[in-house]
Design an enzyme around this catalytic site. Structure first.
Site, PDB file in Angstrom:
ATOM      1  CE1 TYR A  30      -3.888   1.450  -0.808  1.00 31.06           C
ATOM      2  CE2 TYR A  30      -3.413   2.849   1.056  1.00 31.06           C
ATOM      3  CZ  TYR A  30      -4.127   2.594  -0.086  1.00 31.06           C
ATOM      4  OH  TYR A  30      -5.074   3.469  -0.513  1.00 31.06           O
TER       5      TYR A  30
ATOM      6  NE  ARG B  42      -7.155  12.055  -4.185  1.00 33.32           N
ATOM      7  CZ  ARG B  42      -7.270  11.727  -2.903  1.00 33.32           C
ATOM      8  NH1 ARG B  42      -7.808  12.531  -2.055  1.00 33.32           N
ATOM      9  NH2 ARG B  42      -6.872  10.545  -2.438  1.00 33.32           N
TER      10      ARG B  42
ATOM     11  CE  LYS C 280      -7.212   2.560   0.833  1.00 34.65           C
ATOM     12  NZ  LYS C 280      -7.774   3.629   1.609  1.00 34.65           N
TER      13      LYS C 280
ATOM     14  CD  GLU D 120      -9.739   4.080  -1.410  1.00 36.13           C
ATOM     15  OE1 GLU D 120     -10.575   3.605  -0.622  1.00 36.13           O
ATOM     16  OE2 GLU D 120      -8.834   4.839  -1.041  1.00 36.13           O
ATOM     17  CG  ASP D 121      -7.431   7.342  -4.078  1.00 35.38           C
ATOM     18  OD1 ASP D 121      -7.791   7.827  -2.991  1.00 35.38           O
ATOM     19  OD2 ASP D 121      -6.297   6.886  -4.267  1.00 35.38           O
TER      20      ASP D 121
ATOM     21  CG  ASP E  39     -10.600   4.619   3.469  1.00 39.17           C
ATOM     22  OD1 ASP E  39     -11.050   4.519   4.623  1.00 39.17           O
ATOM     23  OD2 ASP E  39      -9.388   4.572   3.202  1.00 39.17           O
ATOM     24  CG  ASP E  40     -10.114   8.828  -0.656  1.00 39.15           C
ATOM     25  OD1 ASP E  40      -9.019   8.347  -0.382  1.00 39.15           O
ATOM     26  OD2 ASP E  40     -10.787   8.478  -1.646  1.00 39.15           O
TER      27      ASP E  40
ATOM     28  CG  ASN F 175      -0.184  10.461   3.157  1.00 44.55           C
ATOM     29  OD1 ASN F 175       0.718  10.445   3.964  1.00 44.55           O
ATOM     30  ND2 ASN F 175      -1.342   9.850   3.342  1.00 44.55           N
TER      31      ASN F 175
END
Ligand code: NAD
Length: 526
Positions: free
Chosen positions: A80, A132, A150, A221-222, A244-245, A393
């Protein structure tokens, strides 16, 4: 899924006609783990190690998870963040065989047909459109690396049977023209489809999932900011789904704040909390924090009044520099404008820290080095144990390193970082939350994944005793499976309390443990 490599027994070799194909000696999974980790360690770059692990995952999934379980701390950064980012960028270059499902826009109208050909029993779907990817922008079809990673963590940490997980890439094109012109690019070479066409495609996708696997949960996700928020709101009550973000990040950060609150011996209800970078992540954290304080009996006004949010144009003030609904929630009221903007413009970070003396400073701006020596020293002057959480990050975007914060605060600050950072005991990483959320949602069979579940998950994580390191905010990564169990239990209890789902006769804990798959070889010959 079923392969055992050199661990097939004599009887299995007889039954399956494997003699001669395998060398004579029958290995144990422990021997195989030793062999694989030795090869992995001999490889030079994290990316080579990533490719090696993916290869193992493709050829012997049980062994992949056994190696991961034994060497979790060493391997998590490979499967990850941060290595998975490079894997997404170089996805087409290293593409060998398919994993997961690619649903591309030209297949619109045929998604049900495609899903019909997939295996039964899928329980966790993780989907991205690749727009993203971490802090790396639009990676198109290469974004598939993220749901793959994930879902590997779902299995490793929460014990979700890998045969019941499905990574999905919604290939709606890419606005990364470099990718579109790369002769090796494996995705649909088209600009991104947007607006009503995009919405209709996603709608077809969600309905097809609901029909094909009515019990599955869906993790978004993303996705890029506006889509992320809109999709979550549109679908969160239609099927058990979460982003999750937004929610996982918020719950993990909330858990870090609650754990730091205990360590620093402060009361958040009475403390000023400064947020630097009021985007999707920052505003999501603030919204959940306000709800958590309300649950303690603090009024909404007081909870929101404790928050000072700073974005590009300085401290956010209502009717002055607020751009989004999320920012409106955390902006100072318009009546304070005079006070803050005496010089004509809203104060920046250092000025605001000097004036407010916050107990907590959270960074979600992606601005490298924004928490500089002056900022940290100012906080340390005003607070006995300042809580400083640079969450951005990757490392190249982090507001500060843990080592610098500790030096500038004479070792007094309580620190948690978004990326692994030298000198930080704790990486504030969503992996502490999302696998348990998924496990709890599956075990309880909830029809929705609610904000209360995330708050309770954060409370549960923050309340865990931390034995190995007094400066840590969360227990070490080696305990992630136990933590997923604790988080799952919190989710099940909220499902019972708020949605009236009855507990199983032997209790939630037993149901959670029963649900878990573990990486041991099954016997095929007896
Ligand atoms: P975003 O673009 O929605 O938000 C970033 C915000 O920072 C924007 O509002 C932007 O205007 C603001 N900003 C930019 N430059 C600034 C400056 N000089 N001063 C003040 N504000 C500034 O992005 P996001 O999705 O909210 O992510 C933000 C960061 O949080 C990323 O680096 C991401 O990696 C990190 N993040 C960390 C985790 C974690 O688990 N640790 C999870 C999600 C996101």
């Amino acid at each position: 899924m079923l392969n055992k490599g050199t661990a097939f027994t004599e009887k299995e070799r007889d039954a399956l006609g494997l003699h001669g194909i395998l060398p004579h000696h029958v290995s144990t999974i422990e021997d195989q783990t030793v062999r694989r980790i030795a090869v992995l360690r001999s490889l030079k770059t994290p990316f080579e190690k990533y490719a090696f692990l993916r290869d193992l995952q493709e050829t012997n999934e049980t062994l992949f998870y056994a190696v991961l379980a034994k060497h979790r701390k060493e391997l998590l950064p490979l499967i990850y963040t941060p290595t998975v980012g490079e894997a997404c960028v170089r996805f087409s270059e290293i593409y060998r065989r398919p994993r997961g499902l690619f649903l591309s826009y030209p297949m619109k109208g045929r998604l049900r047909e495609i899903l019909a050909g997939m295996p039964d029993g899928i329980r966790v779907v993780c989907a991205t459109d690749g727009e993203r990817i971490l802090g790396l922008g639009d990676q198109g079809a290469g974004g598939m690396g993220i749901p793959i990673g994930k879902l590997s963590l779902y299995t490793d940490c929460a014990g979700i049977d890998p045969a019941t997980t499905l990574p999905i890439l919604l290939d709606t094109g890419t606005d990364n023209s470099e990718l579109r012109h790369d002769p090796l690019y494996v995705g649909w070479r088209h600009e991104r489809v947007r607006g009503a066409q995009y919405d209709a495609f996603v709608d077809e996708f969600v309905e097809a999932i609901r029909e094909r696997w009515p019990e599955a949960i869906l993790q978004w996700e993303d996705f890029a900011g506006p889509n992320a928020v809109a999709l979550l709101e549109r679908y969160r009550n239609r099927l058990p789904s979460f982003n999750d973000d937004i929610q996982g990040t918020a719950a993990t950060a909330l858990a870090a704040i609650l754990s730091a609150e205990k360590q620093a011996g402060i009361d958040l209800a009475e403390s000023a909390i400064m947020l630097f970078g009021a985007g999707a992540a920052g505003c999501g954290i603030a919204a959940l924090l306000i709800e958590a304080l309300e649950q303690r009996g603090v009024s909404r006004e007081q909870a929101a009044g404790n928050i000072y949010a700073i974005d590009r144009d300085g401290l956010l003030i209502e009717d002055h520099n607020v751009e989004t609904a999320g920012q409106a929630l955390v902006a100072r009221p318009a009546c304070e404008k005079q006070r803050w903007c005496a010089s004509g413009k809203a104060p920046g970070l250092l000025e605001a820290v000097e004036q407010v003396g916050p107990a907590v400073l959270i960074g979600t701006s992606g601005q490298f080095g924004a928490f500089d020596e002056q900022v940290v020293r100012s906080m340390a002057r005003q607070q006995g144990q300042p809580i400083i959480l640079p969450l951005s990050n990757p490392v190249s975007r982090s507001e500060a390193t843990a080592a610098d914060i500790l030096e500038w605060s004479d070792g007094r600050a309580v620190v948690g970082t978004g990326s692994p950072s030298l000198g930080a005991a704790t990486q504030v990483n969503n992996v502490y939350i999302f696998p348990g959320i998924g496990l709890g949602a599956l075990v309880s069979g909830t029809s929705q994944i609610t904000d209360e579940m995330f708050i309770e998950a954060a409370n549960a994580l923050a309340s865990l005793g931390i034995e190995q390191d007094a400066a840590a905010l969360f227990p070490g990564e080696e305990t992630l499976p136990q933590i997923a169990g604790v988080v799952a239990l919190a989710v099940c209890r909220i499902a019972e309390r708020d949605l009236g789902i009855p507990a199983p006769p032997d209790g939630w804990q037993a149901a959670i443990e029963r649900y878990r798959w573990s990486p041991v070889y099954r016997n095929y010959a007896d």
